[in-house]
Design an enzyme around this catalytic site. Structure first.
Site, PDB file in Angstrom:
ATOM      1  N   LYS A 105     -13.051 -17.720 -15.444  1.00 24.65           N
ATOM      2  CA  LYS A 105     -13.564 -19.072 -15.145  1.00 24.65           C
ATOM      3  C   LYS A 105     -15.085 -19.140 -15.151  1.00 24.65           C
ATOM      4  O   LYS A 105     -15.681 -20.116 -15.609  1.00 24.65           O
ATOM      5  CB  LYS A 105     -13.017 -19.569 -13.807  1.00 24.65           C
ATOM      6  N   VAL A 132      -8.047 -21.450 -14.434  1.00 27.46           N
ATOM      7  CA  VAL A 132      -7.929 -22.474 -13.379  1.00 27.46           C
ATOM      8  C   VAL A 132      -6.505 -22.497 -12.843  1.00 27.46           C
ATOM      9  O   VAL A 132      -5.563 -22.792 -13.580  1.00 27.46           O
ATOM     10  CB  VAL A 132      -8.283 -23.883 -13.916  1.00 27.46           C
ATOM     11  N   ASP A 201     -16.172 -20.242  -6.399  1.00 28.26           N
ATOM     12  CA  ASP A 201     -14.977 -20.021  -7.215  1.00 28.26           C
ATOM     13  C   ASP A 201     -14.286 -21.368  -7.497  1.00 28.26           C
ATOM     14  O   ASP A 201     -13.923 -21.677  -8.635  1.00 28.26           O
ATOM     15  CB  ASP A 201     -14.022 -19.061  -6.477  1.00 28.26           C
ATOM     16  N   LYS A 205     -13.894 -23.698 -11.191  1.00 24.79           N
ATOM     17  CA  LYS A 205     -12.651 -24.320 -11.646  1.00 24.79           C
ATOM     18  C   LYS A 205     -12.836 -25.840 -11.777  1.00 24.79           C
ATOM     19  O   LYS A 205     -12.333 -26.466 -12.722  1.00 24.79           O
ATOM     20  CB  LYS A 205     -11.515 -23.978 -10.678  1.00 24.79           C
TER      21      LYS A 205
HETATM   22  N1  HSE Z   1     -10.317 -15.564  -5.750  1.00 25.20           N
HETATM   23  C1  HSE Z   1      -9.462 -16.592  -6.258  1.00 25.20           C
HETATM   24  C2  HSE Z   1      -8.701 -17.178  -5.080  1.00 25.20           C
HETATM   25  C3  HSE Z   1      -8.447 -16.091  -7.218  1.00 25.20           C
HETATM   26  O1  HSE Z   1      -8.852 -16.733  -3.942  1.00 25.20           O
HETATM   27  O2  HSE Z   1      -7.961 -18.114  -5.317  1.00 25.20           O
HETATM   28  C4  HSE Z   1      -8.716 -16.259  -8.654  1.00 25.20           C
HETATM   29  O3  HSE Z   1      -9.299 -17.447  -9.024  1.00 25.20           O
END
Ligand code: HSE
Length: 432
Positions: A105, A132, A201, A205
């Site tokens: 991503k 995503v 993160d 996405k």
């Molecule tokens: N680190 C991400 C989460 C997982 O905790 O959802 C992969 O995108």
């Protein structure tokens, strides 16, 4: 039909899952789907993984050039993560006219235009479903199943680590740091968990989804990201008393004046909201299409087999494209578009707010708080003062009616100048 040969770069958690699916379902792809697809090479810097995985007759090595220089390979699956070596893998593969599948991503959100330009120049494609929502087919749903819709909004819980932490803090009254350690041990968290808990993160996405929805590149840097580190036990207790839960949400809204509201932050959700029951490591994406109305995807957003499931769906898509002679069947125009998408500044949003003050328990404080809200034309929906803390300060919670974020910020900035404020004020946006 000629065999379609794939090479895998990175046989760690997700890559290992991909090897397992190839091993288990390769025969099915061949016979039932009439796709003679085979994983012929696997590259990983850790040779040990080759012993642990059902690599069958794939040639295993530690050098990516083995895949790059193999002209019989038409699909490269990049699962190394990061944006340095992974970017090289992707660009080198594209420049050798190999299709690329990635779960990365950060790479797509930060370097999308360069990558898709290379793909176009070489007449090949880049697929990134697993970037995503892990196992949830969210990109495919938007691009294919919902293609007859303008997507008006997306509300998504799309970071398992944050959702796991918040769920356990709510359910068991646990402290943030203890739950984070558990999330890391269970493998949900990124190698650098600040990306999870800081909202980055989810921001990556949201950048990808908003680019697809808006039809133009929206860089990650333009997404307002606020993580969950400031959510305290106090907020959790107050939310519970008021009938809310707290979730980290990615929000995308197409506004009437053609700007896009794309942001990430904790929200208060009423406990009967459809996303409130999404718990632990589970993810969900609530989409609103102009034709279909609301659509909810729910599932595992991370982990070995869930993410590998999304990668395999891309492998099959690319193989079908190759088999049909249309390698660019679904164009990625949003990453090549010169169209500037205007992002709504977070100060411009309007909504309801939860504001938690920690103030001295003395005459006139409540009246000053409400006066500052009044000066900014903010209408108060409810106000609760809790019992004194040991240091004789009190918590005052105000829930507002719909107000502009600019007004909320102005009121709080003014209030925080006063001596009676004992701690930094907490603001959480309410999503109805
Ligand atoms: N680190 C991400 C989460 C997982 O905790 O959802 C992969 O995108």
């Amino acid at each position: 039909m000629q065999e379609i040969r794939a090479g895998l770069v990175g046989a760690g958690t997700v890559g290992g899952g991909v090897v397992k699916i190839f091993s288990k379902k390769g025969g099915y792809f061949n016979t039932e789907l009439a796709l003679p697809i085979r994983l012929v090479r696997i590259v990983d810097k850790d040779r040990g993984c080759f012993e642990r995985l059902p690599v069958n007759d794939a040639v295993c090595s530690t050098d990516f050039n083995d895949i790059l220089s193999d002209d019989t390979i038409s699909i490269v699956i990049e699962l190394v993560g990061g944006t340095t070596f992974a970017k090289k893998v992707v660009l080198d593969a594209l420049n050798r006219k190999k299709h690329v599948i990635t779960a990365n991503k950060a790479l797509i959100a930060e370097h999308g235009p360069e990558i898709f330009e290379a793909a176009q120049n070489n007449g090949v494609s880049v697929y990134f479903e697993a970037s995503v929502g892990g196992g949830m087919p969210v990109i495919k749903s938007i691009r294919e199943g919902l293609v007859g819709n303008a997507i008006k909004s997306v509300k998504t819980i799309i970071n398992g680590t944050c959702n796991y932490i918040l769920t356990r803090m709510f359910a068991e009254g646990l402290a943030f740091d203890d739950v984070l350690k558990e999330a890391q041990a269970r493998g949900y968290a990124e190698a650098d968990p600040t990306l999870d808990i800081g909202g980055g993160d989810t921001g990556h996405k949201v950048a990808i989804l908003s680019s697809i929805i808006a039809g133009g590149y929206i860089p990650y840097e333009k997404i307002f990201c606020e993580g969950i580190t400031s959510v305290s036990k106090d907020d959790i207790e107050c939310a519970q008393e008021l009938g809310y839960t707290i979730k980290l949400l990615g929000i995308i809204k197409q506004t009437d004046n053609h700007t896009v509201d794309a942001r990430v932050h904790p929200v208060m959700l009423r406990t009967d909201h459809i996303l409130a029951s999404v718990s632990y490591e589970f993810n969900a994406v609530l989409l609103e299409g102009d034709s279909v109305g609301p659509v909810l995807l729910y599932g595992k957003g991370a982990g070995e087999m869930a993410t590998a499931s999304a990668v395999m769906s891309d492998v099959i898509d690319v193989a079908r494209n190759i088999a049909s002679g249309h390698p660019e069947r679904i164009p990625m125009d949003y990453y090549r578009s010169q169209r500037e998408i205007e992002i709504l500044a977070v100060e411009e949003i309007t909504g309801r707010y939860y504001v938690r003050f920690t103030v001295a328990d003395q005459p006139g404080v409540l009246s000053d708080l409400t006066e500052q809200f009044c000066k900014q034309s903010i209408s108060i929906a409810s106000l609760v003062q809790r019992e004194q803390h040991e240091d004789e300060s009190v918590t005052v919670i105000i829930l507002t009616h719909s107000s502009s974020e600019r007004s909320i910020r102005a009121a709080i900035a003014e209030i925080e100048k006063a001596d009676y404020v004992c701690k930094k004020t907490q603001v959480i946006r309410i999503e109805d």
